[in-house]
Structures are given as structure tokens and as C-alpha cells.
Design an enzyme around this catalytic site. Structure first.
Site, short mmCIF file in Angstrom:
data_model
loop_
_atom_site.label_atom_id
_atom_site.label_comp_id
_atom_site.label_asym_id
_atom_site.label_seq_id
_atom_site.Cartn_x
_atom_site.Cartn_y
_atom_site.Cartn_z
N CYS A 241 -13.95 5.44 -12.98
CA CYS A 241 -12.55 5.78 -12.77
C CYS A 241 -11.89 6.23 -14.07
CB CYS A 241 -11.80 4.62 -12.14
SG CYS A 241 -12.10 3.07 -12.94
N LYS B 262 -15.91 -9.30 -1.55
CA LYS B 262 -16.71 -8.35 -0.76
C LYS B 262 -17.21 -7.24 -1.67
CE LYS B 262 -16.18 -4.47 1.42
NZ LYS B 262 -17.55 -3.95 1.40
N SER C 217 -11.03 3.85 -3.91
CA SER C 217 -10.35 5.12 -3.76
C SER C 217 -8.85 4.92 -3.55
CB SER C 217 -10.93 5.89 -2.58
OG SER C 217 -10.74 5.16 -1.39
N VAL D 148 -8.05 4.49 0.34
CA VAL D 148 -8.19 3.15 0.92
C VAL D 148 -7.17 2.19 0.27
CG1 VAL D 148 -9.73 1.16 1.22
CG2 VAL D 148 -10.60 3.48 1.58
P1 NAP Z 1 -13.72 3.13 -1.02
O1 NAP Z 1 -13.92 3.54 0.40
O2 NAP Z 1 -12.34 3.05 -1.54
O3 NAP Z 1 -14.47 1.72 -1.20
C1 NAP Z 1 -14.17 0.72 -2.13
C2 NAP Z 1 -14.35 -0.66 -1.50
O4 NAP Z 1 -13.40 -0.81 -0.44
C3 NAP Z 1 -15.71 -0.88 -0.87
O5 NAP Z 1 -16.07 -2.23 -1.02
C4 NAP Z 1 -15.44 -0.54 0.58
O6 NAP Z 1 -16.37 -1.13 1.47
C5 NAP Z 1 -14.06 -1.14 0.77
N1 NAP Z 1 -13.31 -0.57 1.89
C6 NAP Z 1 -13.48 0.66 2.47
N2 NAP Z 1 -12.60 0.79 3.47
C7 NAP Z 1 -11.87 -0.34 3.54
C8 NAP Z 1 -10.81 -0.79 4.38
N3 NAP Z 1 -10.31 -0.03 5.35
N4 NAP Z 1 -10.30 -2.02 4.17
C9 NAP Z 1 -10.77 -2.80 3.19
N5 NAP Z 1 -11.78 -2.44 2.38
C10 NAP Z 1 -12.32 -1.22 2.54
O7 NAP Z 1 -14.53 4.10 -1.98
P2 NAP Z 1 -15.88 4.90 -1.60
O8 NAP Z 1 -15.80 5.44 -0.19
O9 NAP Z 1 -17.01 4.07 -1.94
O10 NAP Z 1 -15.76 6.11 -2.61
C11 NAP Z 1 -14.95 7.25 -2.29
C12 NAP Z 1 -14.26 7.78 -3.52
O11 NAP Z 1 -13.40 6.79 -4.09
C13 NAP Z 1 -15.18 8.14 -4.68
O12 NAP Z 1 -15.75 9.38 -4.51
C14 NAP Z 1 -14.24 8.05 -5.84
O13 NAP Z 1 -13.49 9.22 -5.96
C15 NAP Z 1 -13.33 6.91 -5.48
N6 NAP Z 1 -13.74 5.62 -6.10
C16 NAP Z 1 -13.02 5.17 -7.15
C17 NAP Z 1 -13.40 3.98 -7.76
C18 NAP Z 1 -12.65 3.42 -8.92
O14 NAP Z 1 -13.22 2.68 -9.71
N7 NAP Z 1 -11.38 3.70 -9.06
C19 NAP Z 1 -14.51 3.27 -7.32
C20 NAP Z 1 -15.22 3.76 -6.22
C21 NAP Z 1 -14.80 4.93 -5.62
P3 NAP Z 1 -17.71 -0.38 1.99
O15 NAP Z 1 -17.92 0.79 1.09
O16 NAP Z 1 -18.73 -1.44 1.86
O17 NAP Z 1 -17.47 0.01 3.39
MG MG Z 2 -15.11 4.76 1.70
#
Ligand code: NAP
Ligand code: MG
Length: 453
Positions: free
Chosen positions: A263, A154, A208, A211
Site C-alpha cells: 500500500c 481473519k 481495498s 471493501v
Molecule cells: P480486499 O477484498 O479488500 O480484502 C482484504 C481483506 O478483507 C481480506 O481478508 C478479505 O477476505 C476481507 N474482505 C473482503 N470482503 C469483505 C467483506 N465484505 N467484509 C469483510 N471482510 C472482507 O482486497 P483484495 O480483494 O484482496 O485486493 C483487491 C485490491 O485491494 C488490491 O488489488 C489492492 O489494490 C487493494 N489492497 C490493498 C491493501 C493494502 O494494504 N492497503 C491490501 C490488499 C489489497 P478474503 O480475501 O479472504 O475474502
Molecule cells: Mg476482494
């Protein structure tokens, strides 16, 4: 079927409309994956290797197309996006060497023979974030497929285009139908279904910490295996005995690459107080030289942020009274923020502890080596980091002292596909990449054969 619009973050134009899969669509994909696993796990090692090499070749032939898609969908610079597509090819080639080397052990025992096997774990659900859609996908699916697992992946709802293309290319390369599927849609629906469905044996999640921890909890009832790559607040530690010119010139690229949406971003710069003024002078020149512009141009070093909402979240950290200096960025359409440097003296300030995930770096000072290690470790995260010093004994001491999975001395390199990658503390669980990545996609089985019969 409902759909989702995909937006170019540099222009705000709608560039595609993609399916938003339902819970039932996801369950159907899982069922097909479980069926495909029955045959894929038994494909001869040499044949699985050949198919992965073929996949790598097809990716290689499509690097310009994949890179163009990523520039449009994610705002990555064309040079970064080209590297990212090449990384998928390299990771496929590297793990194409793994099926024939998926060794077990023969362990001496009395009255028999004891052998271990590494058995493919089953259907793997890979949940990918929007910040590095291609590399993070490849780090999951390449070793998973090599191990004999099947994959339902996904992508993030906002960045699905390269993942969809990679699934098409897998079929062109001869990877059998349903062995590698991409299901587009939201985390709440598609992601949750992968996490909850007992037919999925393992979740590989990058995103994040919030999540990630909820996924870990939801995997617990099924004792579902999980690898987590989560947030970071990595430190770039600069000692008075460092090559200051190199440390200052490279510091912007340790944090502002991919507009800080990384990250591994070194989003805290810790400078020894004796060289603070000199460092800031040289760092300012380097920050003002970062080329923030149209990501389609070869000369561009930094593009826009991913979405309007994310831009707003990053801006909330920019307290004007703490801004030491800023670079430049385009204005008008697109989600732009110039590289921004905050000078912080209060060690409890949230800009020093929270993952901002944008082009904002917090600089503060330390007194001596012990203080530097304590400050670097004053974080719930532990993913990456850099140490600048010309004293090699100090470099070893500090590298051993910092609680982090990936450190580099006198550079900001962090991820090579042939070395292990992952986090300490709340930065994650498990390791990706490197020579042992198949361990995350296999169960070790021990069998004793009695010869005393
Ligand atoms: P996120 O919510 O953790 O999303 C990452 C992935 O998980 C996306 O594919 C998202 O899908 C999916 N996801 C979201 N909620 C889920 C759930 N309840 N169950 C299963 N999968 C789920 O991250 P974000 O909202 O895009 O970003 C928020 C913050 O996270 C950023 O500002 C940053 O601080 C951090 N982040 C860290 C990394 C890293 O590489 N460590 C990467 C991205 C973000 P959808 O988005 O399609 O709904
Ligand atoms: Mg999110």
C-alpha cells in the site's frame, strides 16, 4: 466443515487445505472471545507485559519456520519474509512495554479530583489482507492484547498459514485460551460476521478502499469503532537539485518491493522536466538489475504476484505503447510480471490515479515546486511518498504540502513500528503503530471524585 486450498504463487502447487469457517463458527469464536475478555482485561499490567514478551520470544524462536511458510504461501522473498517475522517479534516486544504505561491524566478541578482512565474496548476483529500477512496482523493484535482487548483475527483466504501458526505460538507462549483466535475463511462470511456482530467492539481493517468503505458503513448502526488502512497511489517526487544517482538507483525498491503489492508503493514517479532524460537513463539500468527469481533464494529481490487473477488485473494496466522499459522475470509456472515502467504524459491516465498493486510504475514530469505538490496531491489517496532534494528548506515545504500520512525525504522508508502509520483522504482512518497505538484499543473515561463531602 468446508475447506479452502492454499496455493504457492511461485509454483502453483497446492500446499495446504485449511478450514473455511461458517457464520456460526465465527459467532462461536466471538462468544468465546467475549467470555475471555472478562478475565484478560483484569490481568495485572505486569503479567500482561510478561505474557507478551513470552509471545515475542516464541516468535523469535520460530522466525525461520514462519519465514518459510510465508515464502511458500505468499511468494515473498526469503529475506523479506525473515524481516516480516522479526517485525512481529519487535512489535510484540514494543507493546509489551505498554500495559504498565497505559496512563490516564489527573486534571485540576475545584472540590475534588478528576482522573481519566483508558479502558480496554472489548473484542477486536482484525481483518488482514494477503500482501503482508504477518506485519499487518501484528500491528493489530500486539497493541490490542496489550490494551487488554481480546482478538478474533481473519487472515485473507489466500494467505492464512502464518496467521494460523501465530495463533498456535500464542498458546505455547502462555497467552490464555481464546484471548487471541484466528478464524480462517472468506471475507463475505467470516469478515462480514465480525463486522455485523454487536459483540465485536472494534474492527481493524487493512485492504481495498472499496471493501473498507463498505465496512465503515456497516459499522455505523452499532457505532462500532473502526481503523482503516486502505489503498495508496504514492508519489516519489524527484527535484533537479536531488542526488540523481541515489534517487535513480533506489527508485525500483520504492515501488517493486513485494512485487509492488504494497500500500506504500511509490507507484507514481514525478520527475522535474529538466532532469527527466538523465533520470530515465539511470533508472533503466537500476530496473534491469532488479533480481526477479525463485523467492527461496537469498539473492532474490522480487518474487511472483499473489494469484493468477491478480496478475491479470495488474496486466490490464500495461499498455505496450506506453512502456518505456522493463526488467526481467521467470516464465512458465507461477504468477510472474517483470518490473515495468510506463512513461505517461496525459495527467488523466488511469495508471496515474488507480492503485495497480503490482510491479508497474507510472513516470511523469512536473515543472516546478508548486506543480510538483499539485500533482502529488492529485489523488484520492494519501498514504505515503518520497521527496528527493538536497535543498532542506524545499524538503520541509514539500513535506508539509503533500497530503499524506507517511513521507520520507531522500529515502523510501515508511514504516517503523515506533512511529505512527496511516493515511490521509481515502487511504484510511486512524493510525496504527507508534507510541499512541493503545488509544485505538481503549476508550477514555473521565471520573470526578467529590472531596467536598
Ligand atoms: P480486499 O477484498 O479488500 O480484502 C482484504 C481483506 O478483507 C481480506 O481478508 C478479505 O477476505 C476481507 N474482505 C473482503 N470482503 C469483505 C467483506 N465484505 N467484509 C469483510 N471482510 C472482507 O482486497 P483484495 O480483494 O484482496 O485486493 C483487491 C485490491 O485491494 C488490491 O488489488 C489492492 O489494490 C487493494 N489492497 C490493498 C491493501 C493494502 O494494504 N492497503 C491490501 C490488499 C489489497 P478474503 O480475501 O479472504 O475474502
Ligand atoms: Mg476482494
Amino acid at each position: 466443515m468446508s475447506t479452502h486450498q492454499v496455493i504457492n504463487p511461485a509454483t502453483e502447487a497446492v500446499i495446504a487445505t485449511v478450514p473455511a469457517a461458517s457464520e456460526q463458527d465465527t459467532k462461536d469464536a466471538i462468544a468465546r472471545s467475549a467470555e475471555a475478555f472478562k478475565t484478560w482485561r483484569n490481568v495485572a499490567p505486569g503479567e500482561r507485559a510478561r505474557l507478551l514478551r513470552s509471545f515475542a520470544q516464541v516468535v523469535e524462536a520460530n522466525i525461520p519456520l514462519l519465514a518459510k511458510l510465508e515464502v511458500e504461501n505468499s511468494g515473498h522473498t526469503i529475506s523479506n519474509a525473515t524481516w516480516e517475522a522479526g517485525n512481529v517479534r519487535d512489535v510484540l516486544n514494543y507493546y509489551a512495554g505498554a500495559p504498565e504505561r497505559n496512563f490516564g491524566k489527573q486534571i485540576p478541578v475545584a472540590n475534588g479530583v478528576d482522573i481519566t482512565f483508558r479502558e480496554a474496548i472489548g473484542v477486536v476483529g482484525i481483518i488482514v489482507p494477503w500482501n503482508f500477512p504477518m506485519p499487518i496482523a501484528g500491528w493489530g493484535f500486539a497493541p490490542a492484547l496489550a490494551a487488554g482487548c481480546t482478538v478474533v483475527m481473519k487472515p485473507a483466504e489466500v494467505t492464512p498459514l502464518t496467521a494460523m501458526k501465530l495463533a498456535e505460538l500464542a498458546l505455547v507462549a502462555g497467552i490464555p485460551q481464546d484471548v487471541f483466535q484466528v478464524v480462517t475463511g472468506s471475507g463475505r462470511v467470516v469478515g462480514e460476521t465480525l463486522v455485523q456482530d454487536p459483540r465485536v467492539a472494534k474492527i481493524v481493517f487493512t485492504g481495498s478502499t472499496e471493501v473498507g468503505t463498505s465496512i465503515m458503513a456497516k459499522c455505523a448502526p452499532n457505532v462500532k469503532r473502526v481503523t482503516l488502512e486502505l489503498g495508496g497511489k504514492s508519489a516519489n517526487v524527484i527535484f533537479e537539485d536531488a542526488d540523481l544517482a541515489k534517487a535513480a538507483a533506489s527508485a525500483p525498491y520504492g515501488v517493486f518491493d513485494n512485487a509492488g503489492q504494497d500500500c506504500c508503493a511509490r507507484s507514481r514517479i514525478l520527475v522535474q522536466e529538466s532532469i527527466y532524460e538523465k533520470f530515465m537513463e539511470q533508472f533503466e539500468v537500476a530496473v534491469k538489475n532488479v533480481k526477479v527469481a525463485d523467492p527461496t533464494l537469498d539473492s532474490t529481490e522480487m518474487g511472483p504476484l499473489i494469484t493468477a487473477a491478480h496478475k491479470k488485473s495488474v496486466e490490464s494496466y500495461i499498455d505496450e505503447s506506453l512502456v518505456a522499459f522493463r526488467g526481467t522475470a521467470p516464465t512458465g509456472t507461477g504468477f510472474w510480471i517483470p518490473p515495468t515502467v510506463l512513461a505517461i504524459t496525459d495527467r488523466k491516465h488511469r495508471a496515474l490515479s488507480e492503485e495497480i498493486f503490482g510491479p508497474v510504475v507510472a513516470v511523469t514530469t512536473f515543472k516546478d515546486e508548486a506543480d510538483a505538490i499539485e500533482l502529488a496531491n492529485a489523488s484520492e489517496y494519501g498514504l505515503s511518498g518520497s521527496i528527493w532534494t538536497n535543498n532542506s528548506a524545499r524538503a520541509f515545504r514539500v513535506a508539509r504540502g503533500i497530503e499524506s500520512g507517511n513521507l520520507s525525504v531522500n529515502s523510501h522508508s515508511s514504516v517503523r513500528y515506533w512511529t505512527p502509520f496511516g493515511g490521509f483522504k481515502k487511504s484510511g482512518l486512524g493510525r496504527e503503530l507508534g507510541p499512541d497505538a493503545l488509544h485505538a484499543f481503549t476508550e477514555e473515561k473521565n471520573v470526578f471524585f467529590n472531596t467536598d463531602i
